[in-house]
Write a protein that holds these residues in place. Structure first.
Motif, PDB file in Angstrom:
ATOM      1  N   VAL A   1       0.830  -1.215   0.000  1.00  0.00           N
ATOM      2  CA  VAL A   1       0.000   0.000   0.000  1.00  0.00           C
ATOM      3  C   VAL A   1       0.868   1.271   0.000  1.00  0.00           C
ATOM      4  O   VAL A   1       0.751   2.127   0.881  1.00  0.00           O
ATOM      5  CB  VAL A   1      -1.019   0.003   1.157  1.00  0.00           C
ATOM      6  CG1 VAL A   1      -2.041  -1.099   0.951  1.00  0.00           C
ATOM      7  CG2 VAL A   1      -0.389  -0.170   2.540  1.00  0.00           C
TER       8      VAL A   1
ATOM      9  N   ASP B   1      -9.140   2.087   0.563  1.00  0.00           N
ATOM     10  CA  ASP B   1      -8.170   2.519   1.571  1.00  0.00           C
ATOM     11  C   ASP B   1      -8.465   3.967   1.950  1.00  0.00           C
ATOM     12  O   ASP B   1      -8.295   4.872   1.133  1.00  0.00           O
ATOM     13  CB  ASP B   1      -6.741   2.408   1.034  1.00  0.00           C
ATOM     14  CG  ASP B   1      -5.693   2.503   2.129  1.00  0.00           C
ATOM     15  OD1 ASP B   1      -5.879   3.315   3.052  1.00  0.00           O
ATOM     16  OD2 ASP B   1      -4.673   1.801   2.052  1.00  0.00           O
TER      17      ASP B   1
ATOM     18  N   GLY C   1      -7.005  -1.610   2.647  1.00  0.00           N
ATOM     19  CA  GLY C   1      -5.793  -1.257   3.359  1.00  0.00           C
ATOM     20  C   GLY C   1      -6.114  -0.233   4.433  1.00  0.00           C
ATOM     21  O   GLY C   1      -7.071   0.547   4.311  1.00  0.00           O
ATOM     22  N   HIS C   2      -5.326  -0.230   5.527  1.00  0.00           N
ATOM     23  CA  HIS C   2      -5.533   0.719   6.618  1.00  0.00           C
ATOM     24  C   HIS C   2      -6.965   0.684   7.158  1.00  0.00           C
ATOM     25  O   HIS C   2      -7.530   1.705   7.543  1.00  0.00           O
ATOM     26  CB  HIS C   2      -5.211   2.158   6.172  1.00  0.00           C
ATOM     27  CG  HIS C   2      -3.785   2.372   5.768  1.00  0.00           C
ATOM     28  ND1 HIS C   2      -3.363   2.294   4.458  1.00  0.00           N
ATOM     29  CD2 HIS C   2      -2.689   2.690   6.505  1.00  0.00           C
ATOM     30  CE1 HIS C   2      -2.068   2.542   4.401  1.00  0.00           C
ATOM     31  NE2 HIS C   2      -1.627   2.776   5.624  1.00  0.00           N
TER      32      HIS C   2
END
Length: 340
Positions: free
Chosen positions: A220, A279, A306-307
């Protein structure tokens, strides 16, 4: 290019439920993300970075093991410090296999949250790894006058390309490689890189100019395609850059030299990328811009998110880490037959 599917049980195009005031996919599906391009960059982009790299390679990093070695899960771990650009002393950790067998080295960096300890699961077997806390971050490299919070760290010195703090963080990577090779000479023949989020973007900026590195894993990655990135709301460091740009449009001229996707155009070693469809912290189009621009062999694992905590995240992370270990193992990464 080789593209790996998501682990069974995750939906490629289904976004996790969320309550953000914006769409963390920014309207891109997988096909659209794979079409995102990279800015060409300033005419002297490569010259700027090659000159900075040459300066960093002349630094006497004077690495030191600080305190005792301890053995954890088959690895020996010690605190380490070394000198980087501007005379900054960087702190981190060194890990080596307890049985003493080292066939490669790795510089492993961190996200914008910094690092409190090395993650012994990440590198492949028989790897000696240096885990620096890049300047101003983590528990080991805090600096007077340098903010440690991501929103302020990412703006520090942004008024000029020579003073921008991100350039110093890139130098910290080059100097970490020098320090590792001094401490563990067996790593000189093969050096790899691992970086996630902030560390992924820093890696893309650092690696094209340093021929000591043979392969890399970027997860990422941030700092990709700044002209597009600054138009996309997020919860990460990019949001403070967006705010600053609204006040001072000249910031984009500086950011052009720190675009991870532009740098990826010059990156010819094999690179493994984990990029997310959803994300909130690092807009996916910037992540994919880094992957799409890579000039050498590449492998892509597409992540659902992601995250962001989401169902299947643990299995997804485990599959990604295993793919990266395989990719970085051996004398040269062996890419599978392309499937996409």
């Amino acid at each position: 290019m080789s593209t790996h599917p998501l682990p069974t049980g995750t939906g490629e195009l289904s976004s996790p439920p969320h309550d953000f005031p914006f769409d963390p996919t920014h309207g891109y599906d997988r096909r659209g993300l794979l079409a995102v391009t990279a800015p060409q960059g300033p005419d002297d982009f490569a010259d700027f970075w090659r000159e900075r790299h040459a300066r960093a390679r002349r630094i006497d990093t004077a690495p030191r093991i600080e305190g005792p070695w301890v053995t954890v899960d088959g690895m020996r771990v010690a605190d380490v410090t070394y000198t980087s650009a501007d005379g900054v002393r960087i702190g981190g950790w060194l890990t080596v296999p307890a049985d003493g067998r080292v066939t490669q080295g790795c510089v492993a960096t961190h996200g914008y949250g910094g690092r409190e300890a090395p993650d012994l699961r990440q590198p492949p077997p028989e790897t000696a790894t240096i885990w620096p806390c890049l300047r101003g971050l983590g528990t080991r490299s805090l600096l007077p006058g340098v903010p440690s919070k991501p929103a302020a760290h990412v703006l520090h010195g942004i008024g000029a390309r020579e003073s921008y703090l991100i350039g110093g963080c890139v130098a910290d990577v080059w100097c970490a490689a020098t320090a590792l090779q001094a401490l563990v000479p067996e790593t000189a023949g093969r050096l790899t890189y691992l970086g996630t989020s902030f560390g992924g973007g820093i890696g893309a900026l650092a690696l094209p100019w340093d021929d000591r590195f043979r392969a890399a894993g970027l997860t990422v990655p941030t700092f990709g395609n700044h002209p597009l990135r600054v138009t996309l709301p997020c919860t990460g460091s990019g949001e403070s850059v967006r705010t600053r740009l609204a006040e001072d449009p000249s910031v984009l001229d500086v950011l052009a030299y720190f675009d991870a996707a532009t740098a990826a155009r010059h990156l010819t070693i094999p690179v493994h990328v984990g990029a997310a469809l959803f994300d909130p912290s690092v807009p996916p189009p910037g992540q994919f811009a880094v992957h799409n621009a890579l000039a050498g062999p590449r492998e892509l694992v597409v992540l659902r998110a992601g995250h962001f905590d989401h169902p299947g995240e643990r299995a997804e992370t485990a599959a990604l880490e295993e793919a990266q270990r395989r990719f970085l193992s051996g004398p040269d990464p062996v890419l599978p037959h392309p499937t996409a």
